[in-house]
Design a protein around this motif. Sequence first.
Motif, PDB file in Angstrom:
ATOM      1  N   GLN A 101     -34.606 -11.898 -21.034  1.00  0.00           N
ATOM      2  CA  GLN A 101     -35.823 -11.640 -21.482  1.00  0.00           C
ATOM      3  C   GLN A 101     -36.686 -12.979 -21.473  1.00  0.00           C
ATOM      4  N   ARG A 102     -37.933 -12.835 -20.778  1.00  0.00           N
ATOM      5  CA  ARG A 102     -39.085 -13.767 -20.464  1.00  0.00           C
ATOM      6  C   ARG A 102     -39.285 -14.509 -21.931  1.00  0.00           C
ATOM      7  N   LYS A 103     -38.964 -15.865 -21.870  1.00  0.00           N
ATOM      8  CA  LYS A 103     -39.253 -16.672 -23.003  1.00  0.00           C
ATOM      9  C   LYS A 103     -40.687 -16.596 -23.599  1.00  0.00           C
ATOM     10  N   GLY A 104     -40.861 -16.472 -24.748  1.00  0.00           N
ATOM     11  CA  GLY A 104     -42.210 -16.327 -25.455  1.00  0.00           C
ATOM     12  C   GLY A 104     -42.810 -14.852 -25.464  1.00  0.00           C
ATOM     13  N   ILE A 105     -41.846 -13.874 -24.924  1.00  0.00           N
ATOM     14  CA  ILE A 105     -42.290 -12.556 -25.334  1.00  0.00           C
ATOM     15  C   ILE A 105     -41.461 -12.102 -26.636  1.00  0.00           C
ATOM     16  N   LYS A 106     -42.329 -11.243 -27.422  1.00  0.00           N
ATOM     17  CA  LYS A 106     -41.924 -11.012 -28.721  1.00  0.00           C
ATOM     18  C   LYS A 106     -40.829  -9.904 -28.335  1.00  0.00           C
ATOM     19  N   ASN A 107     -39.901 -10.086 -29.402  1.00  0.00           N
ATOM     20  CA  ASN A 107     -38.731  -9.026 -29.380  1.00  0.00           C
ATOM     21  C   ASN A 107     -39.272  -7.438 -29.305  1.00  0.00           C
ATOM     22  N   PRO A 108     -38.525  -6.677 -28.445  1.00  0.00           N
ATOM     23  CA  PRO A 108     -38.824  -5.350 -29.004  1.00  0.00           C
ATOM     24  C   PRO A 108     -38.239  -4.978 -30.248  1.00  0.00           C
ATOM     25  N   LYS A 109     -38.846  -3.913 -30.882  1.00  0.00           N
ATOM     26  CA  LYS A 109     -38.388  -3.362 -31.931  1.00  0.00           C
ATOM     27  C   LYS A 109     -37.266  -2.695 -31.927  1.00  0.00           C
ATOM     28  N   HIS A 110     -36.224  -2.618 -32.937  1.00  0.00           N
ATOM     29  CA  HIS A 110     -35.159  -1.817 -32.757  1.00  0.00           C
ATOM     30  C   HIS A 110     -35.418  -0.219 -33.015  1.00  0.00           C
ATOM     31  N   SER A 111     -35.717   0.220 -31.820  1.00  0.00           N
ATOM     32  CA  SER A 111     -36.102   1.495 -31.794  1.00  0.00           C
ATOM     33  C   SER A 111     -35.674   2.415 -30.376  1.00  0.00           C
ATOM     34  N   GLY A 112     -36.482   3.103 -29.786  1.00  0.00           N
ATOM     35  CA  GLY A 112     -35.852   3.812 -28.597  1.00  0.00           C
ATOM     36  C   GLY A 112     -35.698   2.907 -27.355  1.00  0.00           C
ATOM     37  N   ASN A 113     -35.120   3.649 -26.224  1.00  0.00           N
ATOM     38  CA  ASN A 113     -35.044   2.734 -25.090  1.00  0.00           C
ATOM     39  C   ASN A 113     -36.227   2.582 -24.358  1.00  0.00           C
ATOM     40  N   PHE A 114     -36.694   1.262 -24.250  1.00  0.00           N
ATOM     41  CA  PHE A 114     -37.805   0.981 -23.544  1.00  0.00           C
ATOM     42  C   PHE A 114     -37.462   0.876 -21.838  1.00  0.00           C
ATOM     43  N   GLY A 115     -36.330   0.951 -21.610  1.00  0.00           N
ATOM     44  CA  GLY A 115     -35.570   0.334 -20.247  1.00  0.00           C
ATOM     45  C   GLY A 115     -36.008  -1.076 -19.956  1.00  0.00           C
ATOM     46  N   PHE A 116     -35.713  -1.265 -18.628  1.00  0.00           N
ATOM     47  CA  PHE A 116     -35.961  -2.706 -18.186  1.00  0.00           C
ATOM     48  C   PHE A 116     -36.963  -2.438 -16.916  1.00  0.00           C
ATOM     49  N   HIS A 117     -37.866  -1.882 -17.020  1.00  0.00           N
ATOM     50  CA  HIS A 117     -38.755  -1.521 -15.915  1.00  0.00           C
ATOM     51  C   HIS A 117     -39.861  -2.502 -16.070  1.00  0.00           C
ATOM     52  N   GLN A 118     -40.017  -3.289 -16.762  1.00  0.00           N
ATOM     53  CA  GLN A 118     -40.925  -4.645 -17.234  1.00  0.00           C
ATOM     54  C   GLN A 118     -40.550  -5.974 -16.605  1.00  0.00           C
ATOM     55  N   SER A 119     -41.339  -6.517 -16.034  1.00  0.00           N
ATOM     56  CA  SER A 119     -41.006  -8.166 -15.486  1.00  0.00           C
ATOM     57  C   SER A 119     -40.406  -8.840 -16.642  1.00  0.00           C
ATOM     58  N   ASP A 120     -40.672  -8.585 -17.765  1.00  0.00           N
ATOM     59  CA  ASP A 120     -40.454  -9.520 -18.944  1.00  0.00           C
ATOM     60  C   ASP A 120     -39.064  -9.411 -19.225  1.00  0.00           C
ATOM     61  N   PHE A 121     -38.315  -8.261 -18.900  1.00  0.00           N
ATOM     62  CA  PHE A 121     -36.911  -7.893 -19.220  1.00  0.00           C
ATOM     63  C   PHE A 121     -36.195  -7.327 -17.863  1.00  0.00           C
ATOM     64  N   ILE A 122     -35.144  -7.972 -17.729  1.00  0.00           N
ATOM     65  CA  ILE A 122     -34.035  -7.808 -16.716  1.00  0.00           C
ATOM     66  C   ILE A 122     -32.910  -7.687 -17.169  1.00  0.00           C
ATOM     67  N   SER A 123     -32.490  -6.177 -16.632  1.00  0.00           N
ATOM     68  CA  SER A 123     -30.988  -6.009 -16.932  1.00  0.00           C
ATOM     69  C   SER A 123     -30.017  -6.899 -16.159  1.00  0.00           C
ATOM     70  N   ALA A 124     -29.006  -7.191 -16.980  1.00  0.00           N
ATOM     71  CA  ALA A 124     -27.830  -7.975 -16.399  1.00  0.00           C
ATOM     72  C   ALA A 124     -26.551  -7.483 -16.867  1.00  0.00           C
ATOM     73  N   GLY A 125     -26.482  -6.116 -16.105  1.00  0.00           N
ATOM     74  CA  GLY A 125     -25.212  -5.442 -16.629  1.00  0.00           C
ATOM     75  C   GLY A 125     -24.107  -5.879 -15.684  1.00  0.00           C
ATOM     76  N   ASN A 126     -23.287  -4.651 -15.913  1.00  0.00           N
ATOM     77  CA  ASN A 126     -21.685  -5.005 -15.098  1.00  0.00           C
ATOM     78  C   ASN A 126     -21.720  -4.944 -13.881  1.00  0.00           C
ATOM     79  N   ALA A 127     -20.634  -4.824 -13.115  1.00  0.00           N
ATOM     80  CA  ALA A 127     -20.473  -5.028 -11.630  1.00  0.00           C
ATOM     81  C   ALA A 127     -20.762  -3.909 -11.017  1.00  0.00           C
ATOM     82  N   GLY A 128     -20.777  -2.813 -11.506  1.00  0.00           N
ATOM     83  CA  GLY A 128     -20.939  -1.150 -10.999  1.00  0.00           C
ATOM     84  C   GLY A 128     -19.731  -0.296 -11.516  1.00  0.00           C
ATOM     85  N   VAL A 129     -19.555   0.863 -10.756  1.00  0.00           N
ATOM     86  CA  VAL A 129     -20.343   1.147  -9.373  1.00  0.00           C
ATOM     87  C   VAL A 129     -21.346   2.139  -9.514  1.00  0.00           C
ATOM     88  N   CYS A 130     -21.820   2.503 -10.763  1.00  0.00           N
ATOM     89  CA  CYS A 130     -23.051   3.621 -10.872  1.00  0.00           C
ATOM     90  C   CYS A 130     -24.244   2.868 -10.693  1.00  0.00           C
TER      91      CYS A 130
END
Length: 451
Positions: A101-130
């Motif tokens: 998460q980009r520093k200085g950005i307000k944390n998302p609420k505990h709610s639905g899945n907003f996904g990682f389609h914004q530049s402020d949030f980057i997924s850092a998941g497992n190694a695959g394979v899906c």
Amino acid sequence: MLSGTTLGLLIVLAIAFLSTCAQNSQARLTLENGLKSKVYLSPKITQTPGSVSNKFYYDIDFPKGHIAIKSFNAEVVDEDGNPVSLKETYLHHWVATRYYQRKGIKNPKHSGNFGFHQSDFISAGNAGVCNNGLTQFFGLGSETRKTSTHVPDPYGIEVGNPLEVPNGYEEKWVMNVHAIDTRGVVDAMGCTECRCNLYNVTEDEYGRDLKPDYVGGLYCCYDETQCKLKNGVEIVKRNLYLKYTVKWVDWSDAVTPVKIFIFDVTDTWQQNGIHDCLVEFNVEKSKSNDFISTRRSNASFPISGDVVYGVAHLHSGGLGSALYGEDGRVICASKAIYGEGNEAGNEAGYIVGMNTCYPKPGSIKIAKNEVLTLESSYSSEKSHTGVMGLFYIMVAESSSTLDASSLIHQESEIPIFFWGVGVFGLAIFAAVMVSYMRRRQSEDGYHSIAN
């Protein structure tokens, strides 16, 4: 012929070498002295009879720093910390994954899945394979209480490495908990299988019409949906939590890193060359006397390495899953464990655990680009909707690419006990040889020269 001095020197050096190897082996295989553990609670999960909670909790409590995760266990508990039975609240699944998460950005609420389609949030998941979804590092379902997640020494899941975090970002964790309250419902198993007719749902959570042939699955039991209740059921609200326990050690050169891979029996790679994982599928009731339904998929493995751990994830009705190598060898077979009683952790009719695989280090290898086969089996005595056939493995990556023709390879390893026996035996041999040399010198008339 070696002189007595030379032979003695060689023996001393050999003993020193073996002693050092024994000490290094002991250090490499033991990390438990630095093991740390902490118990956390998810945000409050409020439920009423028949209700569904499927929320994403961002920036959850998690150990800080550059560490190696050794296990991640979880279960649903009430406000007093007591385990909650699957017969009251069915834990469809919980998953935890990492993101930046980009520093200085307000944390998302505990709610639905907003996904990682914004530049402020980057997924850092497992190694695959899906390619789509299934990015979690950890995740189980009803089987969570009796399924081991321990990572054996000297291995660990590396997280918190500051060199991997993009500049201007910070590492965080998100957890998804999907829990279905089955108190007072007309069909508990049908509710857990998300049968659409029980939820009176014709649209998914995004307002899109469901296909006419979609009879059950995740699209019908999303957050805040309601499963059908029996008449006259009292609506009693209660608060629950997912209690999760993380164990870890500080990162060091003594830890061998492992990567997490997840396979899905619905993977489309064999058909179109793309690892689109559909996550869920249905099992039709058998029309013959064969009450086992088996589904298979293939996946190309992206690296070469040693398998350290393996386990399957199935839903009720599941029998077991197995992951096979290209030559047909069994990489890991994981069978379902069903409960036999009423108490939490032993609920009859529910999967309460999955067998895990812990291969001897170096004994199970996978080659880069090797095509693996996943096989998942369910009972087909009756139909099942929205079931899953996932498989987790942890792999220690090889420094060099394995050749596909030498996939089966057993590394020669000498247990620490035998190092000790070897050193002791060599010491006795040295003593005998010294005595023998002195006796020979005396018999041959040779004497040491005094200065």
